[in-house]
Design an enzyme around this catalytic site. Structure first.
Site, PDB file in Angstrom:
ATOM      1  CE  LYS A  68      -2.336  -0.533   3.839  1.00 38.15           C
ATOM      2  NZ  LYS A  68      -2.147  -1.756   4.591  1.00 38.15           N
TER       3      LYS A  68
ATOM      4  CB  THR B   6       5.365 -12.159  -7.650  1.00 38.28           C
ATOM      5  OG1 THR B   6       3.974 -12.461  -7.826  1.00 38.28           O
ATOM      6  CG2 THR B   6       6.047 -12.394  -8.989  1.00 38.28           C
ATOM      7  CB  ILE B   7       2.654 -16.369  -4.904  1.00 36.61           C
ATOM      8  CG1 ILE B   7       1.470 -15.397  -4.916  1.00 36.61           C
ATOM      9  CG2 ILE B   7       3.312 -16.417  -3.546  1.00 36.61           C
ATOM     10  CD1 ILE B   7       0.275 -15.896  -4.104  1.00 36.61           C
ATOM     11  CG  ASP B   8       0.549 -13.011  -8.393  1.00 36.53           C
ATOM     12  OD1 ASP B   8       0.062 -13.824  -7.591  1.00 36.53           O
ATOM     13  OD2 ASP B   8       0.386 -11.784  -8.303  1.00 36.53           O
TER      14      ASP B   8
ATOM     15  CG  MET C  69      -4.337 -15.431  -3.839  1.00 37.04           C
ATOM     16  SD  MET C  69      -3.168 -14.722  -2.664  1.00 37.04           S
ATOM     17  CE  MET C  69      -4.297 -13.919  -1.542  1.00 37.04           C
ATOM     18  N   GLY C  70      -3.179 -15.295  -7.836  1.00 34.55           N
ATOM     19  CA  GLY C  70      -2.394 -15.199  -9.070  1.00 34.55           C
ATOM     20  C   GLY C  70      -2.681 -13.961  -9.884  1.00 34.55           C
ATOM     21  NE  ARG C  71      -0.860  -9.041  -9.627  1.00 37.80           N
ATOM     22  CZ  ARG C  71      -0.103  -8.060 -10.079  1.00 37.80           C
ATOM     23  NH1 ARG C  71      -0.514  -6.819  -9.994  1.00 37.80           N
ATOM     24  NH2 ARG C  71       1.068  -8.308 -10.629  1.00 37.80           N
TER      25      ARG C  71
ATOM     26  CG  HIS D 253      -3.419 -13.586   2.276  1.00 42.13           C
ATOM     27  ND1 HIS D 253      -4.756 -13.382   2.049  1.00 42.13           N
ATOM     28  CD2 HIS D 253      -2.772 -12.523   1.752  1.00 42.13           C
ATOM     29  CE1 HIS D 253      -4.925 -12.220   1.434  1.00 42.13           C
ATOM     30  NE2 HIS D 253      -3.731 -11.680   1.238  1.00 42.13           N
TER      31      HIS D 253
ATOM     32  NE  ARG E  86       1.140 -12.491   0.026  1.00 43.14           N
ATOM     33  CZ  ARG E  86       0.342 -11.419  -0.016  1.00 43.14           C
ATOM     34  NH1 ARG E  86      -0.460 -11.239  -1.058  1.00 43.14           N
ATOM     35  NH2 ARG E  86       0.375 -10.526   0.929  1.00 43.14           N
TER      36      ARG E  86
END
Ligand code: F6P
Length: 359
Positions: A79, A140-142, A184-186, A284, A287
């Site tokens: 953020k 990044t996990i993505d 996840m992964g966006r 999460h 993560r």
């Protein structure tokens, strides 16, 4: 910079497993091999923004047992864009110069930024405007950063999702249910396609391939007709239907968040197939936790290589994994090439070859 002596390291953006392994490798190489000083900057760029800057002096002893620890000992944030930073009084202020001032006050010769595409883009802009020497390490996990086949954190997330599918398999079969795992992964389906194949899913939905409810229901009914009364589905959080619709929700702060498509699909599938459905949203959990061996290896190799780049005075570069080698690439190139699953690529072909429904 004739003889660099003091470098900073920070973790930025969402955390993942393997960040501490990177920090350890950087310290061991910089302190142990080069005799430099390493300062760990707290909470991404916030530690430089606050004056006096907030940091932790890192020596070899201080990183002794962190190789296997999840999270990041330095803290992080995804953020507070430093170029439009929300102040406590509600005003929005550009804090870029405060960060450059923090870098100067600490007498840093270079900083290593561990981040994903968003964080590295911000760090690069800060470095260029503020005269900071930056080297990037991809995490990044993505796994969606360009120019690198792997980013730290991805393998652990895939292993976690695979283990979840393994567990769901047994309970799905016992109760004759359709079990849906939302991951996840966006906008990238790397976690879903990798874990889906490894975990024996019957349906894998990824954002890169729009799904049709009809195709999914046909697959489940086909299995029911053969007496296979359970099915396992893995769904990436940002999957789209044929019209391009994504399921998201607005939180109490008015922010649009991904998440919820698993429940939407569960209802739709119950209606079309009569099957009992249940949803697990992994969130999460992907993560956190102990980094996998592969993430520890990658983190260690990236950490050493990043310090070596500073020794060679090669800045504005990101270390990367390509063809079983550690290489370095311009950060600009890595952030420009958002990496998604290739709908014609090896994993999609493998999934289709196994008879997995891709929506
Ligand atoms: O980018 C990493 C990621 O975990 C995404 O896969 C996910 O959409 C997002 O971050 C979640 O962010 P937050 O920690 O803000 O909930």
């Amino acid at each position: 910079m004739a003889n660099p002596k003091r470098i900073g390291i920070l973790t930025s953006g969402g955390d993942c497993a393997g960040l501490n392994a990177v920090i350890r490798a950087v310290v061991r190489r910089a302190v142990g091999s080069y005799g430099w000083e390493v300062l760990g900057i707290y909470r991404a760029t916030q530690g430089l923004m606050n004056h006096p800057p907030e940091f932790l002096s890192l020596d070899i002893k201080s990183v002794d047992s962190i190789l296997t620890h999840g999270g990041t000992i330095l803290g992080t944030t995804n953020k507070g864009d430093p170029f439009a930073y929300p102040m406590p009084d509600g005003s929005i202020v550009n804090r870029a110069e405060d960060i450059a001032e923090g870098y100067r006050r600490l007498g840093l010769d270079a900083v290593i930024g561990i981040g994903g595409d968003g964080s590295l883009a911000i760090l690069r802009q800060l470095a260029q405007q503020g005269g900071m020497n930056l080297v990037g390490i991809p995490k990044t996990i993505d796994n969606d950063l360009g120019s690198t086949e792997r980013s730290v954190g991805f393998d652990t997330a895939v292993n976690t999702a695979t283990e979840a599918l393994d567990r769901l398999h047994f309970t799905a079969a016992s109760h004759s249910r359709v079990m849906i795992l939302e991951v996840m992964g966006r906008d990238a389906g790397h976690i879903a396609i990798s874990a889906g194949i490894a975990g024996g899913a019957h349906v894998i939905l990824i954002p890169e391939i729009p799904y049709s409810l009809e195709n999914i229901c046909n697959k489940i009914r086909e299995r029911q007709d053969r007496g296979q009364n359970f099915s396992i589905m893995i769904v990436a959080e940002a999957v789209k239907n044929e019209k391009g619709d994504i399921i998201s929700h607005t939180n109490t702060l008015g922010q649009n968040r991904l998440g919820g498509v698993g429940h939407y699909l569960a209802d739709a599938i119950s209606k079309c197939s009569g099957a009992e459905t249940r949803v697990t949203t992994l969130g999460h959990v992907q993560r956190g936790g102990t980094p996998s061996s592969l993430d520890r290896l990658l983190a260690s190799a990236f950490g050493v290589a990043a310090v070596d780049l500073i020794a060679e005075e090669k800045f504005d570069r990101m270390v990367a994994w390509q063809n079983r080698q550690i290489v370095d690439v311009p950060i600009e190139e890595a952030i420009a090439q958002y990496s998604t699953v290739d709908p014609e690529g090896a994993l999609v072909k493998t999934a289709r070859g196994l008879g997995i429904c891709l929506g």
